[in-house]
Design an enzyme around this catalytic site. Structure first.
Site, PDB file in Angstrom:
ATOM      1  N   GLY A 119     -51.097 -22.629   0.095  1.00 53.72           N
ATOM      2  CA  GLY A 119     -50.939 -22.110   1.470  1.00 53.72           C
ATOM      3  C   GLY A 119     -52.036 -22.641   2.374  1.00 53.72           C
ATOM      4  CG  ASP A 142     -51.844 -18.695  -9.168  1.00 55.15           C
ATOM      5  OD1 ASP A 142     -52.349 -17.782  -9.836  1.00 55.15           O
ATOM      6  OD2 ASP A 142     -51.452 -18.535  -7.985  1.00 55.15           O
ATOM      7  CG  MET A 184     -52.713 -12.109 -11.418  1.00 53.56           C
ATOM      8  SD  MET A 184     -54.065 -12.235 -10.221  1.00 53.56           S
ATOM      9  CE  MET A 184     -54.067 -10.601  -9.535  1.00 53.56           C
ATOM     10  CB  ILE A 289     -59.904  -7.838 -14.711  1.00 52.56           C
ATOM     11  CG1 ILE A 289     -60.132  -6.363 -14.362  1.00 52.56           C
ATOM     12  CG2 ILE A 289     -60.834  -8.289 -15.834  1.00 52.56           C
ATOM     13  CD1 ILE A 289     -59.740  -5.398 -15.454  1.00 52.56           C
TER      14      ILE A 289
END
Ligand code: F6P
Length: 368
Positions: A119, A142, A184, A289
């Protein structure tokens, strides 16, 4: 004296401070540059009064071991979609990018460095198209940017998630339970897959391979028959069942740029019970975390390399580029290329092959 403004945008990630420190140290060695940090992504220059923080060698000394970012960040709003409250109390977004470019000129800013994920780099590209001399530095836990072999922060996240998986293994075995660890990664399964292999877990569910809960349950049953009445499952927050969609929250946060993924592990727990899983199932959501705290050595080194390289691009006037890691070199790629393709786990990749070779169930019927 020339002036360069650094910003960190998007979700924070271990290593951001290392990039800032690397940049400032290189600029200081070279001389001729004043370095300013723009508070909370580009909010610091878009707001009045402006919030620009002088980044001196003293200010950045020793920060490479600290998580987060000393200049703040945000994954909301930005120059192309600045949230504004209307008279009726609702919100709209306005494009303030031209104003931002002009303000940089007025403040005598000769160069901008934007440290952020996909982004943020789209914002970098848009600003560059408007004439802003800008350099991008990729960051994200990621690891979903294809224009670089690796982003800093990712390996630290995998380390933290692996530690969590190790802990879940002993409690799962002691109680004869299924323990589901949600990690994640948005639409990319890198954190989950790496954690699964490092932690030796039994099942790994990633966004790139929609799962069949019956395959997972059959795998659990098979293990029970073989005397192994416990399982650790790592699931990506963006994983989805076959013919299903991602599990998400509706967010009321103004200007939030992403879908808020949430609930994948809880959904899987319910699906497993519905499919007849006879073991008790518990869920652990790792959450932020895995994004906080001290970066591991690999990420510190990559961050330092990115910071120094970003200064070199700025000093050479090589704008419209993003710093990139192409083993064993630190190179640069055009911003347009940097945002053109995301990096997702491929079915024919070495990691998938390894996972299948280890007997990890990936939620489908394919085998090694
Ligand atoms: O992109 C980084 C990331 O941590 C994703 O893995 C996750 O989906 C998202 O950010 C979480 O965002 P927030 O901090 O806004 O909850």
């Amino acid at each position: 004296m020339k002036r360069v403004m650094l910003a960190t945008g998007g979700g924070d990630c271990p290593g951001l401070n290392g990039v800032i420190r690397g940049f400032v140290k290189a600029a200081n060695q070279h001389g001729g540059w004043e370095v300013l940090g723009c508070y909370q992504s580009f909010n610091g220059i878009l707001r009045e009064p402006t919030e620009l923080i002088p980044l001196t060698p003293e200010k950045v000394s020793g920060i490479h071991i600290r998580g987060g970012t000393i200049i703040g960040t945000t994954n909301k709003g930005g120059p192309f979609a600045w949230p504004v409250k209307k008279y009726d109390g609702t919100w709209e977004t306005v494009d303030r990018s031209t104003e931002m470019v002009k303000k940089c000129e007025l403040l005598g800013i000769d160069a901008v460095v934007n440290i952020g994920g996909d982004g943020s780099q789209r914002i970098s590209m848009g600003l560059h198209e408007k004439g802003l001399p800008i350099v991008g530095v990729p960051k994200t836990i990621d690891n979903d940017l294809s224009a670089t072999d690796m982003t800093f922060g990712f390996e630290t996240a995998v380390e933290i998630a692996t530690e969590a998986a190790d802990k879940l293994m002993t409690t799962a075995e002691s109680h004869n339970r299924v323990l589901i660890l949600e990690v994640m990664g948005r639409d990319a399964g890198w954190i989950a897959l790496n954690t699964a292999i490092a932690g030796g877990v039994h099942v790994c569910l990633i966004p790139e391979i929609p799962y069949d809960v019956n395959c997972v349950n059959m795998f659990i049953e098979e293990r029970i028959k073989n005397g192994k009445s416990f399982d650790v499952i790592v699931i990506s927050e963006g994983a989805k069942p076959i013919d299903g969609t991602v599990s998400k929250l509706n967010t009321s946060e103004i200007g939030y740029e992403n879908i808020r993924l949430s609930g994948a592990a809880d959904r899987l727990a319910a699906e497993l019970k519905a499919a007849g899983c006879e073991l008790d199932v518990r869920v652990a959501v790792l959450g932020h975390i895995q994004r906080g705290g001290v970066p591991i050595a690999f990420d510190r080194i990559l961050a330092a390399q990115f910071g120094v390289k970003a200064f070199e691009l700025v000093n050479n006037g090589d704008f419209g580029k993003m710093v990139s890691y192409r083993y064993p070199n630190i190179v640069s790629v055009p911003l347009a290329e940097a945002v053109s393709k995301m990096n997702f786990v491929q079915e024919d990749s070495a990691l998938i092959h390894t996972a299948r070779g280890l007997g990890i169930c990936l939620g489908d019927s394919s085998v090694y």
